[in-house]
Design a protein around this motif. Structure first.
Motif, short mmCIF file in Angstrom:
data_model
loop_
_atom_site.label_atom_id
_atom_site.label_comp_id
_atom_site.label_asym_id
_atom_site.label_seq_id
_atom_site.Cartn_x
_atom_site.Cartn_y
_atom_site.Cartn_z
N ASP A 34 0.83 -1.21 0.00
CA ASP A 34 0.00 0.00 0.00
C ASP A 34 0.87 1.26 0.00
OD1 ASP A 34 -2.34 -1.46 -0.05
OD2 ASP A 34 -2.64 -1.37 2.12
N MET A 35 1.99 1.24 0.70
CA MET A 35 2.88 2.39 0.72
C MET A 35 3.47 2.64 -0.67
SD MET A 35 6.44 2.93 2.84
CE MET A 35 7.22 1.62 1.87
N LEU A 36 3.93 1.59 -1.32
CA LEU A 36 4.47 1.76 -2.67
C LEU A 36 3.38 2.26 -3.62
CD1 LEU A 36 6.77 -1.37 -3.10
CD2 LEU A 36 7.43 0.98 -2.59
N CYS A 37 2.16 1.81 -3.37
CA CYS A 37 1.04 2.28 -4.17
C CYS A 37 0.85 3.78 -4.00
CB CYS A 37 -0.22 1.52 -3.77
SG CYS A 37 -1.67 1.92 -4.73
N PRO A 376 3.47 10.47 -8.03
CA PRO A 376 2.38 9.56 -7.63
C PRO A 376 1.07 9.92 -8.31
CG PRO A 376 3.53 10.45 -5.71
CD PRO A 376 3.97 11.26 -6.88
N ASP A 377 0.22 8.91 -8.42
CA ASP A 377 -1.17 9.17 -8.81
C ASP A 377 -2.04 9.12 -7.55
OD1 ASP A 377 -1.67 6.49 -8.23
OD2 ASP A 377 -1.65 5.84 -10.32
N PRO A 378 -3.34 9.34 -7.65
CA PRO A 378 -4.17 9.45 -6.43
C PRO A 378 -4.46 8.14 -5.70
CG PRO A 378 -5.16 10.62 -8.29
CD PRO A 378 -4.09 9.76 -8.85
N VAL A 379 -4.10 6.98 -6.26
CA VAL A 379 -4.46 5.70 -5.65
C VAL A 379 -3.63 5.49 -4.39
CG1 VAL A 379 -4.64 3.22 -6.00
CG2 VAL A 379 -5.04 4.78 -7.93
N THR A 380 -4.29 5.05 -3.33
CA THR A 380 -3.61 4.91 -2.03
C THR A 380 -3.56 3.47 -1.52
OG1 THR A 380 -5.67 5.36 -0.82
CG2 THR A 380 -4.25 7.25 -1.35
N ARG A 381 -4.29 2.56 -2.15
CA ARG A 381 -4.28 1.16 -1.71
C ARG A 381 -4.10 0.27 -2.93
NH1 ARG A 381 -5.73 -0.63 3.07
NH2 ARG A 381 -6.53 -2.55 2.18
#
Length: 406
Positions: A34-37, A376-381
């Motif tokens: 999730d962090m890498l995401c 980054p893009d907006p995805v967090t998970r």
């Protein structure tokens, strides 16, 4: 920049009512993925070309950037390369499982989780009784072995046993492929199918008499050949991608090692790597880190989630996802994040193996890409639902490798 692909085989899944309607990737605790995401960018990837079966050999070959229409010869030749068997031009190579049958059904595709020593004992026994100048059985890993038929035809229809759990086995016996496939110097498809079916039936009589099966909880009572093909012709990854000068593949699975062999990668075998949930995660992570010190590309394959999916084991598959995060992604990221020569990390499955379906399905899989400095893009998970909103969108086949190598 160096490149690492972490491949969680079969890790993607469907929404499960027992998990409140979440997928396993949505439900499992996986802080590092999730962090890498959050720090990277995401998308989805269709790994199976139209007209192809959603097998791991197809999906992993496509992920590495190959056109399946040009290079695909089935699973058997890849397993042959992995175990060091150099195919002759007239060979037909088939993956040969040792499976468990019960009450006329395929109970499982792995002979009740054979060890490699047990599988070696049984396949040698089969070869001693059924092998000849035309037929040869060769030991692989655990329940996964190799059948070589001199002059056999690849134009046959075989049923991968992991796709048919709890189904009657007799209707799944080998059939000739429709069409005029007669090839000079080879058997006809019908002759090849008849030969293989005879080997299957004879193996059942032999294995029923073997002392190994007498007092065992679960039987290893039939061979099941499938995935046949001839020797493939593939360019190496350094030939396809000039960014790659040298690379390695790390896997406990023969077919992945075989793909790596033909792709021009060094094959690293990690002690204690089993292809199951008890695999040596720490050893694989260490091997990947050490390979990245010397080379610029590593393909790290973890089989455990796929096996748990085939067994329909929800809790075990959740644990394999947690293990991948804690014991693979975490130590690798913590080691390479500050290297002077940056490392780009991608995490993805090759295909979904849903626990409530127990076989591979042809659906897009979520992927993430992170490297130092990426916007980054907006995805967090990291999961099947969230990655729909990823900035990479929906990629197909070699588009993933083309994108990753940029």
């Amino acid at each position: 920049m160096k490149h690492l692909i972490v491949l969680g085989d079969g890790m993607a899944d469907h929404a499960v009512a027992r998990l409140g309607g979440k997928t396993l990737l949505q439900y499992a605790e996986k802080p590092y993925m999730d962090m890498l995401c959050r720090m990277g960018r995401c998308g989805r990837l269709m790994t199976i070309p139209d007209g192809f079966h959603p097998g791991s050999e197809v999906a992993n070959t496509a992920i590495l950037g190959y056109d399946l229409h040009q290079v695909y010869e089935g699973r058997g030749p890849l397993e042959a390369a992995s175990i060091g068997y150099e195919m002759d031009s007239d060979d037909l190579a088939l993956r040969c499982n040792i499976i468990e049958l019960a009450d006329g059904l395929i109970k499982n595709h792995h002979g009740h989780h054979l060890t490699t020593a047990e599988g070696d004992m049984l396949i040698r026994y089969i070869n001693d009784h059924l092998g000849n100048e035309t037929v040869r059985f060769i030991t692989g890993i655990q329940y996964r072995h190799l059948l070589i038929i001199k002059g056999g035809s690849k134009h046959i229809v075989c049923a991968p046993p992991h796709d048919h759990p709890n189904e009657p086995w007799r209707p799944l016996l080998v059939k000739p492929e429709e069409g005029n496939w007669n090839e000079e110097g080879r058997m006809t498809p019908q002759e090849t199918a008849d030969l293989i079916n005879g080997l299957i039936l004879n193996s059942q009589q032999l294995l029923a008499r073997h002392p190994f099966n007498k007092d065992r909880n679960g039987q290893a009572n039939s061979i099941w050949p499938w995935g046949g093909g001839y020797r493939p012709s593939m360019k190496t990854l350094p030939e396809l991608y000039p960014q790659i000068h040298a690379g390695s593949v790390i896997s406990a699975v023969d077919l992945i090692r075989g793909i790596g062999h033909y792709a021009g990668l060094d094959v690293i075998k990690v002690p204690g790597a089993t292809g199951l949930a008890d695999t040596n995660y720490e050893g694989k992570a260490y091997a990947a880190i050490e390979a990245l010190r010397k080379q610029d590309f590593v393909y790290l394959h973890i089989e455990a989630s796929d096996e748990a999916g085939h067994d329909g084991d929800l809790e075990l598959k959740l644990q394999t996802i947690r293990n991948l995060d804690e014991r693979i992604v975490k130590p690798i990221y913590e080691e390479v994040k500050d290297w002077a020569d940056p490392v780009s990390i991608a995490v993805l499955p090759d295909h979904p193996t849903p626990v409530e379906v127990r076989t591979h399905v042809k659906e897009p899989v979520p992927f993430l890409i992170w490297y130092p400095g990426i916007e980054p893009d907006p995805v967090t998970r990291y999961d099947e639902v969230s990655c729909v909103e990823g900035s990479y969108g929906l990629l197909h086949l070699s588009q993933f490798m083309d994108t990753f190598m940029k």
